[in-house]
Scaffold this active site. Structure first.
Site, PDB file in Angstrom:
ATOM      1  N   ARG A  87       0.848  -1.209   0.000  1.00 37.32           N
ATOM      2  CA  ARG A  87       0.000   0.000   0.000  1.00 37.32           C
ATOM      3  C   ARG A  87       0.879   1.253   0.000  1.00 37.32           C
ATOM      4  O   ARG A  87       0.522   2.273   0.567  1.00 37.32           O
ATOM      5  CB  ARG A  87      -0.954   0.013   1.202  1.00 37.32           C
ATOM      6  CG  ARG A  87      -1.773  -1.267   1.342  1.00 37.32           C
ATOM      7  CD  ARG A  87      -2.745  -1.229   2.497  1.00 37.32           C
ATOM      8  NE  ARG A  87      -3.241  -2.560   2.825  1.00 37.32           N
ATOM      9  CZ  ARG A  87      -3.967  -2.865   3.887  1.00 37.32           C
ATOM     10  NH1 ARG A  87      -4.327  -1.915   4.724  1.00 37.32           N
ATOM     11  NH2 ARG A  87      -4.363  -4.104   4.124  1.00 37.32           N
ATOM     12  N   GLU A 106      -4.017  -4.789  -6.903  1.00 33.93           N
ATOM     13  CA  GLU A 106      -4.922  -5.788  -6.314  1.00 33.93           C
ATOM     14  C   GLU A 106      -6.356  -5.316  -6.485  1.00 33.93           C
ATOM     15  O   GLU A 106      -6.723  -4.226  -6.056  1.00 33.93           O
ATOM     16  CB  GLU A 106      -4.614  -6.005  -4.831  1.00 33.93           C
ATOM     17  CG  GLU A 106      -5.515  -7.100  -4.264  1.00 33.93           C
ATOM     18  CD  GLU A 106      -5.464  -7.242  -2.753  1.00 33.93           C
ATOM     19  OE1 GLU A 106      -4.396  -7.055  -2.153  1.00 33.93           O
ATOM     20  OE2 GLU A 106      -6.534  -7.565  -2.180  1.00 33.93           O
ATOM     21  N   LYS A 148     -10.117  -5.392  -5.569  1.00 32.41           N
ATOM     22  CA  LYS A 148     -10.912  -5.754  -4.405  1.00 32.41           C
ATOM     23  C   LYS A 148     -12.155  -6.543  -4.822  1.00 32.41           C
ATOM     24  O   LYS A 148     -12.845  -6.183  -5.781  1.00 32.41           O
ATOM     25  CB  LYS A 148     -11.344  -4.494  -3.644  1.00 32.41           C
ATOM     26  CG  LYS A 148     -10.195  -3.649  -3.121  1.00 32.41           C
ATOM     27  CD  LYS A 148      -9.247  -4.409  -2.209  1.00 32.41           C
ATOM     28  CE  LYS A 148      -9.905  -4.847  -0.925  1.00 32.41           C
ATOM     29  NZ  LYS A 148      -8.964  -5.585  -0.041  1.00 32.41           N
ATOM     30  N   ASP A 153       5.407  -2.947   4.730  1.00 34.87           N
ATOM     31  CA  ASP A 153       5.069  -1.536   4.953  1.00 34.87           C
ATOM     32  C   ASP A 153       6.351  -0.727   5.089  1.00 34.87           C
ATOM     33  O   ASP A 153       6.320   0.493   5.068  1.00 34.87           O
ATOM     34  CB  ASP A 153       4.249  -1.376   6.250  1.00 34.87           C
ATOM     35  CG  ASP A 153       2.980  -2.215   6.237  1.00 34.87           C
ATOM     36  OD1 ASP A 153       2.422  -2.435   5.146  1.00 34.87           O
ATOM     37  OD2 ASP A 153       2.549  -2.660   7.330  1.00 34.87           O
TER      38      ASP A 153
HETATM   39  O1  G3P Z   1      -1.654  -8.189  -1.968  1.00 39.85           O
HETATM   40  C1  G3P Z   1      -0.974  -8.597  -0.809  1.00 39.85           C
HETATM   41  C2  G3P Z   1      -1.679  -8.127   0.427  1.00 39.85           C
HETATM   42  O2  G3P Z   1      -1.837  -6.748   0.319  1.00 39.85           O
HETATM   43  C3  G3P Z   1      -2.992  -8.801   0.606  1.00 39.85           C
HETATM   44  O3  G3P Z   1      -3.601  -8.461   1.786  1.00 39.85           O
HETATM   45  O4  G3P Z   1      -5.322  -7.361   3.122  1.00 39.85           O
HETATM   46  O5  G3P Z   1      -3.389  -6.039   2.353  1.00 39.85           O
HETATM   47  O6  G3P Z   1      -5.131  -6.745   0.739  1.00 39.85           O
HETATM   48  P1  G3P Z   1      -4.402  -7.096   2.015  1.00 39.85           P
END
Ligand code: G3P
Length: 279
Positions: free
Chosen positions: A41, A141, A143, A267
């Site tokens: 993120r 990613e 959702k 992170d």
């Molecule tokens: O894409 C890897 C990881 O980010 C998956 O978990 O919950 O952060 O979307 P989350």
């Protein structure tokens, strides 16, 4: 002679030849260690997650990839946000999909993290990809809440158009916990790298390699808590790249790198880079 040459190539370059079937994005950053440092993120330990500040910091830290999450606004624009609602990261409440883009743009997504980030705008995918080209690869990613059964006109289709408009097709890998995304990608852009994010409810008794095969994936992503020795053996024996989330502890980073992971989501990409360099 031809047979001799072929045998020599097979013996000298087994990895590159055998892994050719798996497509991974180009890493604009020079990466001599062959390990992918992924800013989860963005550099989200130091700046609010999924914001321009977090992504720009990841670029400054020379991470090789950023991971971001996308969903759809009410008017169908791919926006960058992790949660289904805006509750945790803005001062408003409600589902992301109930806000028009213009309404999301009135919110701010930084103050929850630290007042000094107050006023951080709600980013769109197009905005982020406008400054990543040739600087950093991106794991998009998708959702689950934004996915529908239809490939055409859905979030995958919209994201692919944005990727193309930004001219970063070779610097992207898609992932999702919703495996319909793998099918939509296969239909709309079969050459685009895609990673399976392990989801027990959709996986039955399939092993990671069987899942990758079933969905024509290029990589397998899972939590460090899920990664068993049997899975490592299954993946490495078939040269399937695997990427592990979310690891911020140095000792654990080292352990996972030694297991043969192709990359780690963290992170703290600066710490992960240091660990990789010192190994
Ligand atoms: O894409 C890897 C990881 O980010 C998956 O978990 O919950 O952060 O979307 P989350």
């Amino acid at each position: 002679m031809k047979l001799f040459c072929l045998l020599t190539i097979l013996l000298v370059q087994p990895y590159s030849l055998m892994s050719q079937e798996y497509k991974l994005p180009n890493l604009p950053t020079h990466n001599s260690d062959d390990f992918v440092v992924i800013a989860h993120r963005g550099a989200s330990a130091y700046a609010p997650e999924n914001t321009h500040s977090a992504f720009r910091l990841a670029i400054e830290m020379k991470a090789e990839m950023i991971e971001l999450d996308i969903s759809l606004s009410k008017d169908g624009v791919p926006v960058v946000v992790h949660d289904e609602t805006v509750d945790r990261t803005t001062r408003a409440t409600g589902n992301v999909g109930d806000f028009e883009l213009e309404e999301l743009k009135e919110l701010e997504t930084g103050a929850w993290f630290d007042e000094k980030f107050s006023g951080e705008p709600f980013p769109t995918l197009a905005e982020v990809l406008s400054y990543t080209k040739d600087k950093i690869a991106v794991n998009i990613e998708i959702k689950s809440e934004a996915v529908t059964d239809n490939a055409k006109g859905g979030i995958v289709d919209k994201a692919l158009r944005i990727v193309k408009e930004a001219g970063v097709e070779d610097q992207i890998i898609f992932s999702s916990f919703d495996y319909r995304v793998m099918e939509h990608l296969e239909k709309l852009a079969p050459g685009m790298p895609k990673a399976i994010l392990y989801d027990k409810s959709q996986s039955g008794n399939l092993s990671p390699s069987q899942l990758v095969k079933k969905y024509k994936g290029d990589a397998f992503n899972c939590s460090h808590r899920q990664l068993s020795n049997a899975w490592v053996e299954d993946l490495t024996s078939k040269n399937i790249p695997f990427f592990i989330y979310t690891v911020n502890d140095e000792a654990l980073m080292e352990k996972i790198i030694k297991k043969g992971a192709s990359g780690i989501f963290s992170d703290k990409p600066d710490i992960l880079k240091r660990v990789v360099e010192n190994l």
